[in-house]
Scaffold this motif. Structure first.
Motif, short mmCIF file in Angstrom:
data_model
loop_
_atom_site.label_atom_id
_atom_site.label_comp_id
_atom_site.label_asym_id
_atom_site.label_seq_id
_atom_site.Cartn_x
_atom_site.Cartn_y
_atom_site.Cartn_z
N ILE A 164 0.84 -1.20 0.00
CA ILE A 164 0.00 0.00 0.00
C ILE A 164 0.87 1.25 0.00
CG2 ILE A 164 -1.63 1.32 1.42
CD1 ILE A 164 -2.69 -1.53 2.32
N HIS A 223 2.53 2.19 -3.43
CA HIS A 223 1.71 2.99 -4.35
C HIS A 223 1.54 4.42 -3.84
CE1 HIS A 223 0.46 -0.02 -7.35
NE2 HIS A 223 0.57 -0.88 -6.37
N GLN A 224 1.44 4.58 -2.53
CA GLN A 224 1.36 5.93 -1.96
C GLN A 224 2.61 6.73 -2.32
OE1 GLN A 224 0.96 5.99 2.33
NE2 GLN A 224 1.97 7.97 2.46
N GLU A 249 -2.21 6.27 -8.90
CA GLU A 249 -1.53 5.49 -7.86
C GLU A 249 -2.29 5.51 -6.53
OE1 GLU A 249 0.96 3.48 -8.24
OE2 GLU A 249 1.25 4.01 -10.33
N VAL A 250 -2.85 6.66 -6.15
CA VAL A 250 -3.56 6.71 -4.87
C VAL A 250 -4.85 5.91 -4.93
CG1 VAL A 250 -2.54 8.87 -4.10
CG2 VAL A 250 -4.69 8.92 -5.39
N SER A 262 -3.80 2.48 -4.32
CA SER A 262 -3.52 2.33 -2.90
C SER A 262 -4.79 2.05 -2.11
CB SER A 262 -2.82 3.58 -2.36
OG SER A 262 -2.59 3.49 -0.98
N GLN A 273 -6.01 -1.51 0.07
CA GLN A 273 -6.37 -1.61 1.48
C GLN A 273 -7.48 -2.64 1.67
OE1 GLN A 273 -5.34 0.90 4.23
NE2 GLN A 273 -5.08 2.78 3.10
N SER A 284 -1.87 6.55 4.49
CA SER A 284 -2.19 6.36 3.08
C SER A 284 -3.54 6.97 2.73
CB SER A 284 -2.18 4.86 2.73
OG SER A 284 -0.87 4.34 2.80
N THR A 335 -4.13 10.00 0.09
CA THR A 335 -5.10 9.87 -0.99
C THR A 335 -6.11 11.02 -0.96
OG1 THR A 335 -4.90 7.46 -0.88
CG2 THR A 335 -6.82 8.32 -2.02
#
Length: 456
Positions: A128, A131-132, A150-151, A154, A158, A203, A207
């Motif tokens: 996770i 990607h963050q 990417e977010v 992420s 999750q 994260s 986001t």
């Protein structure tokens, strides 16, 4: 029998391939010098040596470390390349349609060696955060759309990692072991109020922040609220929710206002500064000895654990914006790491029990084959004992250049230039523009503090 055993030994070493180093040399000692360099003026001096391991069994881990080192150094382009290699490696793990010879080999060698022979697949929180961090690479490289891709990934992870964990637990037998039960209790205590490794408020906050900076306030509100459910006492998160609920005329506004006070909105002459502060490094795994009784004989094995950690000093103080601004914790990454290990312990214990039993049977076979010989010192038994000692290594691999803690702060201030510093760091100049956002990313590594800022 001795020849057969030696043949097995050679086969295991050959099949374990580039996992060889982690099998015999614990991972924290391999990465120690690279972490030390992050406190120096040349943080990427030996990056090619580290990145040269990306093609091996633990390539995913080395790609994550390489990407993070380049990111801390401010080379977001090269960091993006290394992170993409790690992302691709995760995708290979996801694709279980083809079973490669290397996977078969790693499985065979791990039975007799240790879990370090298994190709590294990071726990959910690492994936996770990968990607963050890739999203932040895109953002600080000027690609806001790439950051949003990417977010979103992420966020999806999750939920996916939570489902994967729940499914994996169904297939793990409950094995009673006093040492493990004690460790599980200690890990739960060390993790504090954090109860899972795959729900990461940092994260979710990142986001939400990127959604807000991209003028997507509804999506930002959703992610801020998820972050607040995990870290409910963060005042900056509370104010973000009040502010967005007020701006969007949401029904939750009255409730949020009653609980946390009204939101402070900027004047047309003001901009906002948003701080993300990362501190220290996640802790290293340590090794513990676990006893296993087999046929009345007590065998021992090594498993990974975390030792109790010292508390970090108070929240970071940001100077230079008028009145001091105190950042507040959004996530303790060390607690995520501790929970990840706790979640994996039952499966690791099951593998270790199978490994101890296999070594026990091999030891019996070697001893039986040596009985009746003229040599008073049985060579096979000696080799077997040496083999057991050398290969009994806990799997201490983890992404060690991650921060231990993340903090956030936000404030609306008049447009202009400011000299800011964090705690006792050097001061740096930032610019604030009216009705714009200045994002400041602060990374503390040892005795060095680095600032990266961007106006959006």
């Amino acid at each position: 029998m001795l020849r057969t055993f030696c043949a097995w030994l050679i086969l295991c070493f050959g099949l374990s391939g580039c996992a060889f180093n982690s099998v015999f040399v614990n991972y924290p000692s391999q990465i120690a010098s690279y972490k030390q360099q992050l406190s120096s003026e040349t943080p990427t001096a030996n990056i090619t040596d580290l990145a040269g391991n990306i093609s091996g069994n633990d390539g995913l881990l080395y790609a994550q470390e390489s990407g993070r080192i380049m990111q801390i150094a401010g080379d977001f382009t090269r960091s993006k390349t290394y992170y993409q290699q790690a992302i691709d490696a995760y995708q290979v793990f996801d694709d279980k349609a083809t079973v490669s010879a290397s996977k078969l080999g790693a499985g065979a060698s791990s039975i007799l060696l240790n879990d370090n022979a298994i190709p590294y697949r990071g726990p959910g929180y690492e994936r996770i955060m990968l990607h963050q961090y890739q999203a932040l690479n895109y953002l600080f490289s000027g690609d806001a759309q790439g950051a949003l891709v990417e977010v979103r990934r992420s966020n999806e992870l999750q939920s996916m990692e939570q489902a994967r964990y729940q499914q994996s637990q169904k297939s793990v037998q409950d094995m009673a072991n006093g040492t493990i039960n004690s460790q599980m209790a200690q890990l739960s205590k060390d993790a504090g109020s954090v109860t899972s490794s795959f729900l990461n408020a940092y994260s979710y906050y990142t986001t939400g922040l990127l959604h807000e900076l991209a003028s997507e306030p509804n999506d930002a509100f959703i992610d801020y609220r998820k972050a607040a459910q995990i870290t409910p006492d963060n005042v900056f998160l509370q104010q973000d929710l009040v502010r967005l609920a007020k701006q969007l005329n949401m029904p939750q506004y009255d409730e949020f206002k009653r609980r946390w006070g009204d939101a402070v909105l900027p004047t047309p002459e003001q901009g906002q500064v948003v701080f993300i502060v990362e501190r220290d490094f996640v802790p290293e795994k340590q090794s513990i000895t676990v006893p296993f009784p087999i046929n009345g004989n007590l065998q021992s094995a090594s498993l990974a654990t975390y030792q109790a950690q010292r508390q970090l000093v108070n929240n970071s103080q940001i100077q230079g914006l008028g009145a001091p601004l105190t950042a507040q914790t959004i996530a303790n990454i060390d607690a995520l790491a501790i929970n990840a290990l706790k979640e994996d312990l039952p499966a690791a214990l099951f593998r270790q029990a199978a490994r101890v039993y296999a070594k026990y049977q091999m030891n019996r076979s070697v001893q039986s084959s040596g009985q009746g010989g003229n040599n008073p010192i049985d060579a096979g038994a000696i080799v077997m004992q040496l083999f057991n000692v050398i290969t009994e290594q806990a799997d201490r691999r983890s992404w060690l250049t991650l921060p231990r803690q993340a903090q956030i702060a936000r404030q609306f201030i008049d447009a202009g230039n400011y000299n800011i510093r964090l705690n006792n760091s050097q001061s740096v100049k930032i610019e604030v523009k009216p009705q714009r956002s200045t994002l400041i990313w602060v990374i503390e590594t040892g005795n060095r503090t680095r600032f990266y800022s961007i106006i959006i």
